[in-house]
Design a protein around this motif. Structure first.
Motif, PDB file in Angstrom:
ATOM      1  N   LEU A   1      27.752 -21.482 -75.878  1.00 22.46           N
ATOM      2  CA  LEU A   1      26.038 -21.455 -75.726  1.00 22.46           C
ATOM      3  C   LEU A   1      25.685 -20.146 -74.978  1.00 22.46           C
ATOM      4  O   LEU A   1      24.587 -19.453 -75.646  1.00 22.46           O
TER       5      LEU A   1
ATOM      6  N   GLN B   1      21.032 -13.582 -78.794  1.00 24.53           N
ATOM      7  CA  GLN B   1      19.596 -13.333 -79.194  1.00 24.53           C
ATOM      8  C   GLN B   1      18.844 -12.060 -78.497  1.00 24.53           C
ATOM      9  O   GLN B   1      19.110 -11.877 -77.535  1.00 24.53           O
TER      10      GLN B   1
ATOM     11  N   PHE C   1      28.740 -18.409 -85.673  1.00 22.88           N
ATOM     12  CA  PHE C   1      27.499 -18.154 -85.557  1.00 22.88           C
ATOM     13  C   PHE C   1      27.086 -16.741 -84.761  1.00 22.88           C
ATOM     14  O   PHE C   1      26.335 -15.872 -85.178  1.00 22.88           O
ATOM     15  N   ILE C   2      27.820 -16.625 -83.812  1.00 26.46           N
ATOM     16  CA  ILE C   2      27.695 -15.401 -82.800  1.00 26.46           C
ATOM     17  C   ILE C   2      28.074 -14.294 -83.365  1.00 26.46           C
ATOM     18  O   ILE C   2      27.477 -13.122 -83.502  1.00 26.46           O
TER      19      ILE C   2
ATOM     20  N   TYR D   1      19.242 -27.703 -74.233  1.00 29.43           N
ATOM     21  CA  TYR D   1      20.398 -28.055 -73.806  1.00 29.43           C
ATOM     22  C   TYR D   1      20.598 -27.659 -72.323  1.00 29.43           C
ATOM     23  O   TYR D   1      21.273 -28.373 -71.424  1.00 29.43           O
TER      24      TYR D   1
ATOM     25  N   GLN E   1      16.588 -24.929 -79.092  1.00 29.61           N
ATOM     26  CA  GLN E   1      17.403 -26.122 -78.667  1.00 29.61           C
ATOM     27  C   GLN E   1      18.468 -25.800 -77.825  1.00 29.61           C
ATOM     28  O   GLN E   1      18.834 -26.612 -76.741  1.00 29.61           O
ATOM     29  N   LEU E   2      19.050 -24.456 -77.540  1.00 26.89           N
ATOM     30  CA  LEU E   2      20.083 -24.273 -76.747  1.00 26.89           C
ATOM     31  C   LEU E   2      19.549 -24.346 -75.382  1.00 26.89           C
ATOM     32  O   LEU E   2      20.061 -24.479 -74.256  1.00 26.89           O
TER      33      LEU E   2
ATOM     34  N   LEU F   1      29.953 -22.314 -83.237  1.00 29.17           N
ATOM     35  CA  LEU F   1      28.909 -21.377 -82.430  1.00 29.17           C
ATOM     36  C   LEU F   1      29.551 -19.814 -82.339  1.00 29.17           C
ATOM     37  O   LEU F   1      28.684 -19.021 -82.498  1.00 29.17           O
TER      38      LEU F   1
ATOM     39  N   ALA G   1      14.415 -19.964 -88.015  1.00 30.48           N
ATOM     40  CA  ALA G   1      15.705 -20.961 -87.875  1.00 30.48           C
ATOM     41  C   ALA G   1      16.546 -20.512 -86.564  1.00 30.48           C
ATOM     42  O   ALA G   1      16.921 -21.223 -85.824  1.00 30.48           O
ATOM     43  N   LEU G   2      16.601 -18.934 -86.632  1.00 33.51           N
ATOM     44  CA  LEU G   2      17.176 -18.328 -85.536  1.00 33.51           C
ATOM     45  C   LEU G   2      16.416 -18.804 -84.213  1.00 33.51           C
ATOM     46  O   LEU G   2      17.126 -19.129 -83.044  1.00 33.51           O
TER      47      LEU G   2
ATOM     48  N   VAL H   1      17.145 -22.730 -83.163  1.00 30.27           N
ATOM     49  CA  VAL H   1      18.588 -22.561 -82.486  1.00 30.27           C
ATOM     50  C   VAL H   1      18.393 -22.167 -81.011  1.00 30.27           C
ATOM     51  O   VAL H   1      19.007 -23.091 -80.009  1.00 30.27           O
TER      52      VAL H   1
ATOM     53  N   ILE I   1      24.528 -25.924 -87.416  1.00 32.46           N
ATOM     54  CA  ILE I   1      24.311 -25.643 -85.781  1.00 32.46           C
ATOM     55  C   ILE I   1      23.148 -26.523 -85.363  1.00 32.46           C
ATOM     56  O   ILE I   1      23.215 -27.375 -84.185  1.00 32.46           O
ATOM     57  N   SER I   2      22.083 -26.426 -85.851  1.00 32.31           N
ATOM     58  CA  SER I   2      20.848 -27.012 -85.512  1.00 32.31           C
ATOM     59  C   SER I   2      20.867 -28.699 -85.390  1.00 32.31           C
ATOM     60  O   SER I   2      20.654 -29.279 -84.323  1.00 32.31           O
TER      61      SER I   2
ATOM     62  N   VAL J   1      23.598 -29.284 -82.441  1.00 29.31           N
ATOM     63  CA  VAL J   1      22.825 -29.227 -81.220  1.00 29.31           C
ATOM     64  C   VAL J   1      22.217 -30.428 -80.601  1.00 29.31           C
ATOM     65  O   VAL J   1      22.150 -30.932 -79.511  1.00 29.31           O
ATOM     66  N   LEU J   2      21.528 -31.217 -81.491  1.00 26.26           N
ATOM     67  CA  LEU J   2      20.751 -32.050 -81.189  1.00 26.26           C
ATOM     68  C   LEU J   2      21.325 -33.666 -81.106  1.00 26.26           C
ATOM     69  O   LEU J   2      20.920 -34.504 -80.500  1.00 26.26           O
TER      70      LEU J   2
ATOM     71  N   ASP K   1      19.032 -29.880 -70.063  1.00 28.71           N
ATOM     72  CA  ASP K   1      19.651 -30.971 -69.639  1.00 28.71           C
ATOM     73  C   ASP K   1      20.844 -31.052 -69.245  1.00 28.71           C
ATOM     74  O   ASP K   1      21.354 -32.538 -69.008  1.00 28.71           O
ATOM     75  N   ALA K   2      21.381 -30.259 -68.919  1.00 28.95           N
ATOM     76  CA  ALA K   2      22.820 -30.202 -68.419  1.00 28.95           C
ATOM     77  C   ALA K   2      23.069 -30.357 -67.024  1.00 28.95           C
ATOM     78  O   ALA K   2      23.994 -30.206 -66.377  1.00 28.95           O
TER      79      ALA K   2
ATOM     80  N   VAL L   1      25.787 -17.430 -77.332  1.00 30.29           N
ATOM     81  CA  VAL L   1      24.607 -17.446 -78.198  1.00 30.29           C
ATOM     82  C   VAL L   1      23.371 -16.842 -77.694  1.00 30.29           C
ATOM     83  O   VAL L   1      22.635 -16.052 -78.547  1.00 30.29           O
TER      84      VAL L   1
ATOM     85  N   ILE M   1      23.161 -22.405 -90.175  1.00 29.09           N
ATOM     86  CA  ILE M   1      22.104 -22.740 -89.182  1.00 29.09           C
ATOM     87  C   ILE M   1      21.582 -24.092 -89.272  1.00 29.09           C
ATOM     88  O   ILE M   1      21.668 -24.828 -88.241  1.00 29.09           O
TER      89      ILE M   1
ATOM     90  N   TRP N   1      26.500 -32.772 -76.343  1.00 30.48           N
ATOM     91  CA  TRP N   1      26.556 -31.228 -76.119  1.00 30.48           C
ATOM     92  C   TRP N   1      26.795 -31.034 -74.498  1.00 30.48           C
ATOM     93  O   TRP N   1      27.434 -30.101 -74.230  1.00 30.48           O
ATOM     94  N   THR N   2      26.092 -31.819 -73.748  1.00 30.27           N
ATOM     95  CA  THR N   2      26.272 -31.711 -72.322  1.00 30.27           C
ATOM     96  C   THR N   2      27.505 -32.444 -71.835  1.00 30.27           C
ATOM     97  O   THR N   2      27.600 -32.267 -70.470  1.00 30.27           O
TER      98      THR N   2
END
Lengths: 107, 278
Positions: free
Chosen positions: A100, A107, B231-232, A21, A17-18, B228, A10-11, A14, B167-168, B171-172, A24-25, A103, B164, B193-194
């Motif tokens: 983000l 990691q 989570f951090i 992101y 996905q980030l 987020l 799961a981590l 995430v 957040i997943s 994000v999507l 895509d930004a 995050v 989790i 998100w962008t």
């Protein structure tokens, strides 16, 4: 109950996905439309659009209207609302990017 | 009566938004519109909808948003303190262990000065793992002192799993943000998100109402950002807590332990907020 493998997976998801992101930004598109009170969905009209790219390029479609003399002028009311939307989206993007990055650093 | 701050989907771990089953605003008489373009006319079931139902009175609406912003600031401040609090706890605990090792007494007997609040509960939770967890295959099993401790571990693991997942999901997907004033939908924004955003305003909306919608957007931004941050805080906190766990499964145990510890601090902030000021 999640196992250690599931938590690690799961981590990782995430993080993946980030990372997607961030890829895509490269552009940010902000659109403003309007609709008359009580109007139907299909009657929503695009009034303004701004596309901002990370390389510095940007393009906008501005809301125009006819002046009394027949010339086209910017509809300042809608344009001001659109500018507020662009500002809100930019602030949103900055705040989320900051989170983000936090995050990704963790990691 | 509608809640002031509503959202679809799972419970908000930060307690800012009230979960609701409904999706987009569809009340009779309210304007119903899409944002047009290439986006779907309605969100998919997994896309979170944030809806703020403000009163008609502008001053009351502003006060409601200010209260939410203040709550976010308090939560953010509390989360910022977690790393230093954990650093202090780890240092104090390791010092006690060293004293115990040199004096030959058991670590437990040195708990004459118990840690107060969440730190004390965290140490008690870690102490509930008896002699070390064992890890076989992909399954983790814990030797626990009592059943209550086992339930606490299960709840903490389930809570972290849910965070989790949330957040997943976020994000999507886009967030749909609606501002209702006096039961009428006046503005709707979809924002990814962008920062890609599409906003539709009802015709005749006033500039003050546009400003209220932008404030709503800021609160949604802060909400997602804070999730987020949560989570951090938990994952980085788990790294610190893992140094206090001597069992082979310490790294896995640290995540739910950190989750429970941080959420206890969040609960304290929420309780503080719920105390009416005199």
């Amino acid at each position: 109950m999640a196992t250690s493998t599931e938590i690690k997976e799961a981590l990782k998801n995430v993080s993946d996905q980030l990372a997607k992101y961030v890829n895509d930004a490269a552009t940010m598109t902000v659109e403003t439309s309007y609709v008359e009170m009580g109007a139907k969905v299909e009657n929503a009209t695009l009034a303004a659009r701004t596309v901002i790219k990370l390389d510095g390029d940007s393009s906008s479609i501005l809301p125009m209207k006819k002046a009394a003399d027949g010339s086209l002028v910017v509809d300042t009311t809608i344009y001001d609302m659109h500018q507020q939307n662009v500002q809100a989206a930019s602030s949103y993007r900055a705040a989320i990017l900051e989170s983000l990055l936090g995050v990704l650093r963790s990691q | 009566m509608a809640n002031l701050f509503e959202t679809t989907g799972m419970d908000d771990p930060l307690g800012l938004w009230t979960p609701t089953a409904s999706t987009l605003e569809s009340a009779p008489g309210a304007v119903s519109f899409s944002v047009g373009g290439d986006e779907p006319a309605a969100p998919e079931a997994v896309e979170p909808v944030f809806r703020v139902n403000l009163p008609a009175d502008g001053a009351s609406a502003t006060r409601a948003l200010e209260a939410s912003e203040a709550q976010i600031a308090r939560l953010n401040a509390a989360l910022q303190t977690v790393p230093s609090r954990l650093d202090g706890l780890v240092a104090r605990t390791q010092e006690r262990r060293q004293k115990a090792a040199t004096s030959g007494v058991s670590f437990d007997t040195l708990s004459e000065e118990p840690e107060p609040g969440p730190e004390g509960d965290l140490l008690a939770m870690l102490a509930s793992v008896e002699g070390g967890g064992t890890q076989g295959g992909s399954e983790v099993s814990f030797g626990l002192v009592d059943e209550a401790a086992g339930i606490a571990w299960e709840q903490a693991k389930a809570g972290f799993d849910a965070l989790i997942q949330q957040i997943s999901r976020e994000v999507l997907h886009f967030a749909w943000v609606e501002t209702n004033i006096a039961d009428a939908l006046l503005a709707r924004t979809t924002i990814g998100w962008t920062g890609d955003a599409q906003t539709a305003f009802a015709g005749g909306i006033k500039s003050q109402q546009v400003a209220l919608h932008n404030r709503t957007l800021q609160i949604v931004t802060q909400t997602r950002s804070m999730r987020l941050q949560l989570f951090i805080t938990i994952t980085s906190g788990a790294a610190k807590i893992s140094t206090l766990i001597a069992t082979p499964a310490g790294a896995v145990l640290a995540l739910p332990a950190a989750y429970k510890y941080v959420m206890q601090i969040v609960e304290q902030v929420k309780q503080f907020q719920s105390i009416p000021s005199s």
